[in-house]
Motif scaffolding. Sequence first.
Motif, short mmCIF file in Angstrom:
data_model
loop_
_atom_site.label_atom_id
_atom_site.label_comp_id
_atom_site.label_asym_id
_atom_site.label_seq_id
_atom_site.Cartn_x
_atom_site.Cartn_y
_atom_site.Cartn_z
N TYR A 9 -0.71 -2.96 4.54
CA TYR A 9 -1.12 -3.54 5.81
C TYR A 9 0.12 -3.96 6.59
N ALA A 10 -0.05 -4.13 7.89
CA ALA A 10 1.01 -4.62 8.76
C ALA A 10 0.38 -5.57 9.77
N GLY A 11 1.12 -6.53 10.16
CA GLY A 11 0.66 -7.55 11.10
C GLY A 11 1.61 -8.72 11.00
N ASP A 12 1.04 -9.91 10.77
CA ASP A 12 1.89 -11.09 10.56
C ASP A 12 2.72 -10.93 9.30
N ARG A 13 2.17 -10.20 8.32
CA ARG A 13 2.86 -9.89 7.07
C ARG A 13 2.77 -8.40 6.83
N VAL A 14 3.62 -7.91 5.93
CA VAL A 14 3.69 -6.47 5.67
C VAL A 14 3.60 -6.22 4.18
N ALA A 15 2.84 -5.22 3.79
CA ALA A 15 2.81 -4.74 2.41
C ALA A 15 2.63 -3.23 2.44
N SER A 16 3.29 -2.55 1.53
CA SER A 16 3.13 -1.10 1.47
C SER A 16 1.91 -0.74 0.63
N SER A 17 1.38 0.44 0.87
CA SER A 17 0.39 0.99 -0.05
C SER A 17 1.13 1.41 -1.30
N VAL A 18 0.53 1.12 -2.44
CA VAL A 18 1.12 1.48 -3.73
C VAL A 18 0.11 2.37 -4.43
N VAL A 19 0.56 3.52 -4.91
CA VAL A 19 -0.34 4.43 -5.60
C VAL A 19 0.23 4.82 -6.95
N LEU A 20 -0.67 5.26 -7.81
CA LEU A 20 -0.31 5.85 -9.09
C LEU A 20 -0.70 7.32 -9.03
N VAL A 21 0.23 8.19 -9.39
CA VAL A 21 -0.05 9.62 -9.54
C VAL A 21 0.02 9.94 -11.02
N ARG A 22 -1.10 10.43 -11.56
CA ARG A 22 -1.12 10.95 -12.94
C ARG A 22 -0.96 12.46 -12.83
N ASP A 23 0.07 12.98 -13.45
CA ASP A 23 0.35 14.41 -13.38
C ASP A 23 0.85 14.86 -14.74
N GLY A 24 -0.04 15.40 -15.55
CA GLY A 24 0.32 15.74 -16.92
C GLY A 24 0.72 14.48 -17.65
N ASP A 25 1.88 14.48 -18.29
CA ASP A 25 2.38 13.31 -18.99
C ASP A 25 3.09 12.32 -18.06
N ALA A 26 3.29 12.72 -16.80
CA ALA A 26 3.99 11.85 -15.85
C ALA A 26 3.02 10.82 -15.27
N LEU A 27 3.44 9.56 -15.32
CA LEU A 27 2.73 8.46 -14.65
C LEU A 27 3.69 7.93 -13.60
N ILE A 28 3.40 8.22 -12.34
CA ILE A 28 4.32 7.98 -11.24
C ILE A 28 3.76 6.89 -10.33
N VAL A 29 4.48 5.80 -10.19
CA VAL A 29 4.12 4.77 -9.22
C VAL A 29 4.94 5.04 -7.96
N VAL A 30 4.24 5.06 -6.83
CA VAL A 30 4.88 5.36 -5.55
C VAL A 30 4.97 4.09 -4.71
N ASP A 31 6.17 3.79 -4.26
CA ASP A 31 6.46 2.69 -3.32
C ASP A 31 5.92 1.33 -3.76
N PRO A 32 6.40 0.80 -4.90
CA PRO A 32 5.94 -0.53 -5.35
C PRO A 32 6.64 -1.65 -4.59
N GLY A 33 6.29 -1.78 -3.34
CA GLY A 33 7.00 -2.70 -2.46
C GLY A 33 6.45 -4.10 -2.43
N MET A 34 6.53 -4.69 -1.27
CA MET A 34 6.13 -6.08 -1.08
C MET A 34 4.61 -6.21 -1.16
N VAL A 35 4.16 -7.14 -1.97
CA VAL A 35 2.75 -7.51 -2.07
C VAL A 35 2.69 -9.03 -2.20
N ALA A 36 1.53 -9.61 -1.93
CA ALA A 36 1.41 -11.07 -1.97
C ALA A 36 1.69 -11.63 -3.36
N ARG A 37 1.34 -10.86 -4.39
CA ARG A 37 1.65 -11.23 -5.78
C ARG A 37 1.65 -9.95 -6.62
N ARG A 38 2.47 -9.93 -7.63
CA ARG A 38 2.67 -8.73 -8.45
C ARG A 38 1.40 -8.27 -9.15
#
Length: 122
Positions: free
Chosen positions: A11-40
């Motif tokens: 979201y963007a506005g008074d505060r900003v957080a990125s979308s965070v996704v998980l990609v499962r691809d074979g044995d690869a577990l890929i987290v994309v853009d683990p940026g700012m969030v209100a809490r981990r």
Amino acid sequence: MTSVHLLHAGYAGDRVASSVVLVRDGDALIVVDPGMVARRSLILDPLRELGIGPEAVTHVFLSHHHPDHTMNVALFPEAEVFDYWARYKDDLWLDHDGDGTKLGPRSTMWLTPGHTPEDATL
């Protein structure tokens, strides 16, 4: 089989957080853009609901180096981190092939300058 799971909607506005996704691809577990969030827990709880602990993540992919995309990269202690320029593991700064770099059987990184000159897309 490859799947994509939204862990946190950005979201963007008074505060900003990125979308965070998980990609499962074979044995690869890929987290994309683990940026700012209100809490981990907004990243870690949905990951655990998928049966994945942070130490199981194999790759973190950063689309670019703004804090709202990079802030929580250290949550994944065993992951190799990929950006437009290199891959990183612990204190190692390693090369990759740039365009066409594979993170999983069906997950390929492409250099896509735009928002910043150093953007990449998975």
